[in-house]
Design a protein around this motif. Structure first.
Motif, PDB file in Angstrom:
ATOM      1  N   ARG A   8       0.838  -1.210   0.000  1.00 18.26           N
ATOM      2  CA  ARG A   8       0.000   0.000   0.000  1.00 18.26           C
ATOM      3  C   ARG A   8       0.865   1.250   0.000  1.00 18.26           C
ATOM      4  NH1 ARG A   8      -1.350   3.071   4.073  1.00 18.26           N
ATOM      5  NH2 ARG A   8      -0.698   1.573   5.642  1.00 18.26           N
ATOM      6  N   GLN A  37      -8.541   0.803  -4.805  1.00 15.87           N
ATOM      7  CA  GLN A  37      -8.990   1.500  -3.594  1.00 15.87           C
ATOM      8  C   GLN A  37      -8.993   0.559  -2.387  1.00 15.87           C
ATOM      9  OE1 GLN A  37      -9.328   4.627  -2.986  1.00 15.87           O
ATOM     10  NE2 GLN A  37      -9.071   5.314  -5.088  1.00 15.87           N
ATOM     11  N   ASN A  38      -9.354  -0.708  -2.608  1.00 13.77           N
ATOM     12  CA  ASN A  38      -9.318  -1.682  -1.515  1.00 13.77           C
ATOM     13  C   ASN A  38      -7.887  -1.932  -1.041  1.00 13.77           C
ATOM     14  OD1 ASN A  38     -12.081  -2.056  -1.337  1.00 13.77           O
ATOM     15  ND2 ASN A  38     -12.096  -3.788  -2.729  1.00 13.77           N
ATOM     16  N   SER A  41      -6.801   1.383   0.829  1.00 16.86           N
ATOM     17  CA  SER A  41      -7.507   1.577   2.104  1.00 16.86           C
ATOM     18  C   SER A  41      -7.127   0.524   3.145  1.00 16.86           C
ATOM     19  CB  SER A  41      -9.018   1.537   1.885  1.00 16.86           C
ATOM     20  OG  SER A  41      -9.433   0.221   1.564  1.00 16.86           O
ATOM     21  N   ARG A  43      -8.242  -2.599   3.013  1.00 18.92           N
ATOM     22  CA  ARG A  43      -9.252  -3.661   3.063  1.00 18.92           C
ATOM     23  C   ARG A  43      -8.751  -4.930   2.393  1.00 18.92           C
ATOM     24  NH1 ARG A  43     -14.127   0.152   1.371  1.00 18.92           N
ATOM     25  NH2 ARG A  43     -12.349   0.997   0.300  1.00 18.92           N
TER      26      ARG A  43
END
Length: 80
Positions: A8, A37-38, A41, A43
């Motif tokens: 990330r 985006q996952n 973030s 997730r």
């Protein structure tokens, strides 16, 4: 730090260095915005090598260059 955290951070750093948004990287790489985006973030903590390769293609770097960063040093052991 886990490998998911390191991936990330590396994606965010590479986008910042190139002056592009994460959404722009999605377009360049063919990775869906929701997947990216996952990852960003937190997730999605288990990004596949195939997805990382697509991101590298969009960034015009090799996968070796992607992982050649300080953020990947001293990662936590994943098996506990």
């Amino acid at each position: 730090m886990t490998i998911g955290d390191a991936v990330r951070i590396r994606i965010i750093d590479l986008c910042r260095d190139r002056g592009i948004t994460v959404n722009r990287l999605s377009t360049l790489s063919g990775v869906t915005q929701s997947t990216l985006q996952n990852i960003i973030s937190g997730r999605n903590r288990s990004t596949t090598v195939s997805t990382i390769q697509k991101l590298c293609d969009g960034l015009e770097i090799s996968i070796v260059e992607f992982f050649d960063a300080d953020v990947f040093k001293n990662l936590e052991q994943e098996l506990k």
